[in-house]
Design an enzyme around this catalytic site. Structure first.
Site, PDB file in Angstrom:
ATOM      1  N   GLY A   1       4.656   5.063  16.104  1.00 20.72           N
ATOM      2  CA  GLY A   1       4.301   4.295  14.903  1.00 20.72           C
ATOM      3  C   GLY A   1       2.937   4.768  14.446  1.00 20.72           C
ATOM      4  O   GLY A   1       1.908   4.347  14.989  1.00 20.72           O
ATOM      5  N   PHE A   2       2.938   5.700  13.480  1.00 13.76           N
ATOM      6  CA  PHE A   2       1.670   6.321  13.092  1.00 13.76           C
ATOM      7  C   PHE A   2       1.391   6.000  11.628  1.00 13.76           C
ATOM      8  O   PHE A   2       1.241   6.866  10.785  1.00 13.76           O
ATOM      9  CB  PHE A   2       1.765   7.836  13.338  1.00 13.76           C
ATOM     10  CG  PHE A   2       0.440   8.482  13.615  1.00 13.76           C
ATOM     11  CD1 PHE A   2      -0.443   7.957  14.529  1.00 13.76           C
ATOM     12  CD2 PHE A   2       0.078   9.646  12.953  1.00 13.76           C
ATOM     13  CE1 PHE A   2      -1.672   8.560  14.787  1.00 13.76           C
ATOM     14  CE2 PHE A   2      -1.150  10.255  13.193  1.00 13.76           C
ATOM     15  CZ  PHE A   2      -2.016   9.703  14.114  1.00 13.76           C
ATOM     16  N   GLY A   3       1.346   4.673  11.338  1.00 12.63           N
ATOM     17  CA  GLY A   3       1.033   4.203   9.986  1.00 12.63           C
ATOM     18  C   GLY A   3      -0.397   3.694   9.934  1.00 12.63           C
ATOM     19  O   GLY A   3      -1.291   4.251  10.588  1.00 12.63           O
TER      20      GLY A   3
ATOM     21  N   VAL B   1      -1.926   1.014  11.193  1.00  9.58           N
ATOM     22  CA  VAL B   1      -2.518   0.570  12.456  1.00  9.58           C
ATOM     23  C   VAL B   1      -2.547   1.719  13.473  1.00  9.58           C
ATOM     24  O   VAL B   1      -3.566   1.955  14.126  1.00  9.58           O
ATOM     25  CB  VAL B   1      -1.746  -0.650  13.016  1.00  9.58           C
ATOM     26  CG1 VAL B   1      -2.260  -1.025  14.401  1.00  9.58           C
ATOM     27  CG2 VAL B   1      -1.866  -1.841  12.067  1.00  9.58           C
ATOM     28  N   GLY B   2      -1.427   2.448  13.593  1.00  9.08           N
ATOM     29  CA  GLY B   2      -1.358   3.540  14.575  1.00  9.08           C
ATOM     30  C   GLY B   2      -2.451   4.572  14.339  1.00  9.08           C
ATOM     31  O   GLY B   2      -3.100   5.051  15.282  1.00  9.08           O
TER      32      GLY B   2
ATOM     33  N   LYS C   1       5.619  -6.715  16.993  1.00  5.70           N
ATOM     34  CA  LYS C   1       6.147  -7.936  17.618  1.00  5.70           C
ATOM     35  C   LYS C   1       7.643  -7.837  17.939  1.00  5.70           C
ATOM     36  O   LYS C   1       8.155  -8.564  18.775  1.00  5.70           O
ATOM     37  CB  LYS C   1       5.928  -9.127  16.665  1.00  5.70           C
ATOM     38  CG  LYS C   1       4.470  -9.471  16.442  1.00  5.70           C
ATOM     39  CD  LYS C   1       4.286 -10.481  15.337  1.00  5.70           C
ATOM     40  CE  LYS C   1       4.365  -9.886  13.961  1.00  5.70           C
ATOM     41  NZ  LYS C   1       3.278  -9.012  13.540  1.00  5.70           N
TER      42      LYS C   1
ATOM     43  N   GLU D   1       2.116  -9.455   1.153  1.00  7.07           N
ATOM     44  CA  GLU D   1       3.079  -8.359   1.006  1.00  7.07           C
ATOM     45  C   GLU D   1       3.869  -8.545  -0.291  1.00  7.07           C
ATOM     46  O   GLU D   1       4.045  -9.674  -0.746  1.00  7.07           O
ATOM     47  CB  GLU D   1       4.093  -8.400   2.165  1.00  7.07           C
ATOM     48  CG  GLU D   1       3.486  -8.422   3.537  1.00  7.07           C
ATOM     49  CD  GLU D   1       3.288  -7.031   4.108  1.00  7.07           C
ATOM     50  OE1 GLU D   1       3.855  -6.092   3.542  1.00  7.07           O
ATOM     51  OE2 GLU D   1       2.548  -6.908   5.091  1.00  7.07           O
TER      52      GLU D   1
ATOM     53  N   LYS E   1       4.949 -14.836  16.747  1.00  5.97           N
ATOM     54  CA  LYS E   1       3.736 -14.880  17.581  1.00  5.97           C
ATOM     55  C   LYS E   1       3.800 -16.044  18.575  1.00  5.97           C
ATOM     56  O   LYS E   1       3.380 -15.925  19.726  1.00  5.97           O
ATOM     57  CB  LYS E   1       2.492 -14.983  16.698  1.00  5.97           C
ATOM     58  CG  LYS E   1       2.248 -13.694  15.912  1.00  5.97           C
ATOM     59  CD  LYS E   1       1.225 -13.880  14.821  1.00  5.97           C
ATOM     60  CE  LYS E   1       1.054 -12.611  14.008  1.00  5.97           C
ATOM     61  NZ  LYS E   1       0.491 -12.854  12.672  1.00  5.97           N
TER      62      LYS E   1
HETATM   63  N1  LIG Z   1      -1.310  -3.892   9.170  1.00  2.36           N
HETATM   64  C1  LIG Z   1      -1.879  -4.876   9.839  1.00  2.36           C
HETATM   65  O1  LIG Z   1      -2.935  -5.327   9.493  1.00  2.36           O
HETATM   66  C2  LIG Z   1      -1.208  -5.432  11.082  1.00  2.36           C
HETATM   67  C3  LIG Z   1      -1.815  -6.486  11.762  1.00  2.36           C
HETATM   68  C4  LIG Z   1      -1.233  -6.948  12.941  1.00  2.36           C
HETATM   69  C5  LIG Z   1      -0.051  -6.389  13.395  1.00  2.36           C
HETATM   70  N2  LIG Z   1       0.541  -5.404  12.672  1.00  2.36           N
HETATM   71  C6  LIG Z   1       1.785  -4.820  13.186  1.00  2.36           C
HETATM   72  O2  LIG Z   1       1.514  -3.465  13.465  1.00  2.36           O
HETATM   73  C7  LIG Z   1       2.672  -2.707  13.242  1.00  2.36           C
HETATM   74  C8  LIG Z   1       2.320  -1.532  12.347  1.00  2.36           C
HETATM   75  O3  LIG Z   1       1.820  -2.021  11.120  1.00  2.36           O
HETATM   76  P1  LIG Z   1       1.317  -1.010  10.010  1.00  2.36           P
HETATM   77  O4  LIG Z   1       0.590  -1.806   9.006  1.00  2.36           O
HETATM   78  O5  LIG Z   1       0.650   0.146  10.653  1.00  2.36           O
HETATM   79  O6  LIG Z   1       2.714  -0.536   9.395  1.00  2.36           O
HETATM   80  P2  LIG Z   1       3.020   0.848   8.673  1.00  2.36           P
HETATM   81  O7  LIG Z   1       1.812   1.383   7.997  1.00  2.36           O
HETATM   82  O8  LIG Z   1       4.276   0.639   7.904  1.00  2.36           O
HETATM   83  O9  LIG Z   1       3.335   1.828   9.904  1.00  2.36           O
HETATM   84  C9  LIG Z   1       4.523   1.760  10.655  1.00  2.36           C
HETATM   85  C10 LIG Z   1       4.712   3.110  11.280  1.00  2.36           C
HETATM   86  O10 LIG Z   1       5.856   3.057  12.132  1.00  2.36           O
HETATM   87  C11 LIG Z   1       6.596   4.253  11.896  1.00  2.36           C
HETATM   88  N3  LIG Z   1       7.980   4.175  12.319  1.00  2.36           N
HETATM   89  C12 LIG Z   1       9.050   3.607  11.699  1.00  2.36           C
HETATM   90  N4  LIG Z   1      10.169   3.835  12.411  1.00  2.36           N
HETATM   91  C13 LIG Z   1       9.794   4.586  13.485  1.00  2.36           C
HETATM   92  C14 LIG Z   1      10.490   5.171  14.562  1.00  2.36           C
HETATM   93  N5  LIG Z   1      11.802   5.021  14.710  1.00  2.36           N
HETATM   94  N6  LIG Z   1       9.800   5.907  15.465  1.00  2.36           N
HETATM   95  C15 LIG Z   1       8.456   6.088  15.328  1.00  2.36           C
HETATM   96  N7  LIG Z   1       7.748   5.557  14.325  1.00  2.36           N
HETATM   97  C16 LIG Z   1       8.410   4.812  13.426  1.00  2.36           C
HETATM   98  C17 LIG Z   1       6.459   4.480  10.405  1.00  2.36           C
HETATM   99  O11 LIG Z   1       6.840   5.790  10.106  1.00  2.36           O
HETATM  100  P3  LIG Z   1       7.182   6.246   8.582  1.00  2.36           P
HETATM  101  O12 LIG Z   1       5.876   6.225   7.859  1.00  2.36           O
HETATM  102  O13 LIG Z   1       7.742   7.605   8.782  1.00  2.36           O
HETATM  103  O14 LIG Z   1       8.175   5.253   8.076  1.00  2.36           O
HETATM  104  C18 LIG Z   1       4.957   4.229  10.261  1.00  2.36           C
HETATM  105  O15 LIG Z   1       4.232   5.365  10.662  1.00  2.36           O
HETATM  106  C19 LIG Z   1       3.714  -3.637  12.625  1.00  2.36           C
HETATM  107  O16 LIG Z   1       4.613  -4.001  13.633  1.00  2.36           O
HETATM  108  C20 LIG Z   1       2.908  -4.815  12.158  1.00  2.36           C
HETATM  109  O17 LIG Z   1       3.655  -6.012  12.217  1.00  2.36           O
HETATM  110  C21 LIG Z   1      -0.015  -4.896  11.548  1.00  2.36           C
END
Ligand SMILES: NC(=O)c1ccc[n+]([C@@H]2O[C@H](COP(=O)([O-])OP(=O)(O)OC[C@H]3O[C@@H](n4cnc5c(N)ncnc54)[C@H](OP(=O)(O)O)[C@@H]3O)[C@@H](O)[C@H]2O)c1
Length: 331
Positions: A10-12, A14-15, A114, A199, A214
Site C-alpha cells: 500500500g504505497f499511497g 500514508v504508505g 483496518k 471524502e 475502530k
Molecule cells: N489518509 C489518512 O489520513 C489515513 C488515516 C488513518 C488511516 N488510514 C488508512 O490507511 C490506509 C491507506 O490510506 P491512504 O490515504 O494512504 O490511501 P491511498 O492513498 O488510497 O493508498 C492506498 C494504497 O494501497 C494500494 N493498494 C490497493 N490495492 C493494493 C494491493 N492489492 N496491493 C498493494 N497495494 C494496494 C493503492 O495502490 P494504487 O494507487 O495502485 O491503487 C495505494 O497505493 C487506508 O486503509 C486508510 O483507511 C488513512
C-alpha cells in the site's frame, strides 16, 4: 550491525509518508537501537520495487509495473511488514493476503489499514502467536490518538469496565460545524467536501462504519473480546436535522458520534450512535478533527486521551511508533 528489513504494502498517501519518515529516521534507529533499517520492498496495486541494498526516496518514482502482491514482498525477506493498503472490512482485502502470508513466515506486522483486522482480527492474532510474529496496530485504531497502547500497557493491573470513543475525525468536524454555525447536515457536508475535510464518498464515515471498525479492533485486540461486525449496533449522523441542532444548542449539550463498549451481565455490548454531552464533559470540547477515548476502570478511575495531528503525518507517526516499539523489544 544487525539489519532490519522493512516492506510496505500500500504505497499511497500514508504508505509513502511512512517510507519518507522511516528513511529520515535511520540514524535514530542506528543510534538508539543499534540496527541498520533498510526499506527493501514497496508495492501498490499495480507496481512495486524490491532492492536488497535499500530503497531511497529517489526510487519512489521508479516502481516496476506488475511487481506487486504478497509473493513479491516475500522474496524481499522482510523482518517487518507495514500494511497501508485500502480498508475493506467486508472482505479484509487486500491487506489480509499480505498479513496472512507474511505473518505465517514469522515476519512482524505493523498495520495501518483496518479491513483485515476487522474481518479476521482474532485469527490473525492466533496466526501471529503461532509463528512468534508481533502484530502492532496503532495506525488502525485512531492512529495518533493513544488507544491500543493505553489498553495494552497503561491500564495493566486494572479491569476495564467500559469505554467510549470519538474515533472518526470527519464526523466530529461535521458535528462541530453544525453546532458552531447552526447549519444543517447537507450544508456542513458540502463545505467539508469542498475543503477536503470529508471524502467525496463519505458514507463509511457518516453512517458510523469507520467508527465501528475502530471499536471492533479495540474490542478484539485491546480487550481480548471476539466480536464481529454483526455484534455492533451501528447508526450514524446523516439524520441530524436543523431542529436537532437548535434543541441541542438550547439545552447546552453537544452531539458526538460515539463508539461504546459496555460490559453487562449478559456480555459485552458494542454500539456506535450519536450521543449528547453537557458542556462540563470533556467530550463536549473535542475540537475540529480531533478524536478522544475515555476508558472506565475498576482501580485507575476514568482515563481520557484526546487529540490528533495533521494527516497523513499523524498516521505515519503512529505506525512508526509501533515500528520503534518492535525495535525496542527485539525477539
Ligand atoms: N489518509 C489518512 O489520513 C489515513 C488515516 C488513518 C488511516 N488510514 C488508512 O490507511 C490506509 C491507506 O490510506 P491512504 O490515504 O494512504 O490511501 P491511498 O492513498 O488510497 O493508498 C492506498 C494504497 O494501497 C494500494 N493498494 C490497493 N490495492 C493494493 C494491493 N492489492 N496491493 C498493494 N497495494 C494496494 C493503492 O495502490 P494504487 O494507487 O495502485 O491503487 C495505494 O497505493 C487506508 O486503509 C486508510 O483507511 C488513512
Amino acid at each position: 550491525m544487525k539489519t532490519v528489513a522493512v516492506a510496505i504494502s500500500g504505497f499511497g498517501n500514508v504508505g509513502r509518508q511512512i517510507a519518507r519518515m522511516l528513511l529520515a529516521r535511520r540514524s535514530r534507529y542506528r543510534n538508539l537501537y543499534g540496527v541498520d533499517v533498510r526499506l527493501v520492498a514497496v508495492c501498490n496495486s499495480r507496481a512495486g520495487l524490491r532492492k536488497g541494498a535499500g530503497i531511497e526516496e529517489v526510487d519512489f518514482a521508479s516502481l516496476v509495473p506488475g511487481s506487486t502482491g504478497p509473493a513479491f514482498l516475500v522474496e524481499a525477506k522482510p523482518d517487518v511488514l507495514i500494511e497501508a493498503g485500502p480498508s475493506d472490512f467486508e472482505t479484509g482485502s487486500p491487506g489480509l493476503a499480505y498479513l496472512r502470508t507474511l505473518l505465517a513466515m514469522g515476519c512482524d506486522g505493523v498495520v495501518v489499514s483496518k479491513g483485515a483486522l476487522v474481518h479476521s482480527g482474532p485469527p490473525l492474532r492466533r496466526l501471529a502467536a503461532a509463528t512468534g510474529a508481533r502484530l502492532r496496530i496503532s495506525g488502525a485504531t485512531a492512529a495518533a490518538l493513544p488507544t491500543i497502547d493505553v489498553l495494552e500497557t497503561g491500564l495493566l493491573g486494572c479491569r476495564v469496565l467500559g469505554l467510549e470513543g470519538v474515533l472518526n475525525a470527519t464526523t466530529n468536524y461535521l458535528l462541530n460545524a453544525m453546532m458552531e454555525r447552526g447549519i444543517g447536515f447537507p450544508e456542513a457536508l458540502r463545505e467539508a467536501q469542498a475543503g477536503g475535510f470529508a471524502e467525496s464518498e463519505p458514507s463509511r464515515d457518516i453512517e458510523g462504519w469507520d467508527t465501528a471498525c475502530k471499536l471492533l479492533i479495540l474490542a478484539n485486540f485491546g480487550l481480548d473480546l471476539d466480536l464481529g461486525m454483526k455484534d455492533v449496533s451501528v447508526s450514524g449522523i446523516g439524520g441530524v436535522t436543523l431542529d436537532d441542532i437548535g434543541r441541542w444548542r438550547e439545552e447546552g449539550t453537544v452531539p458526538r458520534l460515539v463508539g461504546r463498549i459496555e460490559f453487562r451481565e449478559d456480555g459485552p455490548k458494542a454500539e456506535v450512535a450519536l450521543r449528547t454531552y453537557p458542556l462540563d464533559d470533556p467530550f463536549a470540547h473535542i475540537a475540529g478533527k480531533a478524536k478522544a477515548l475515555r476508558i472506565h476502570t475498576d482501580c485507575m478511575g476514568e482515563i481520557l486521551t484526546m487529540g490528533g495531528g495533521p494527516e497523513p503525518t499523524a498516521t505515519a507517526s503512529a505506525a512508526l511508533k509501533d515500528f520503534e516499539l518492535l525495535l525496542a523489544t527485539p525477539r
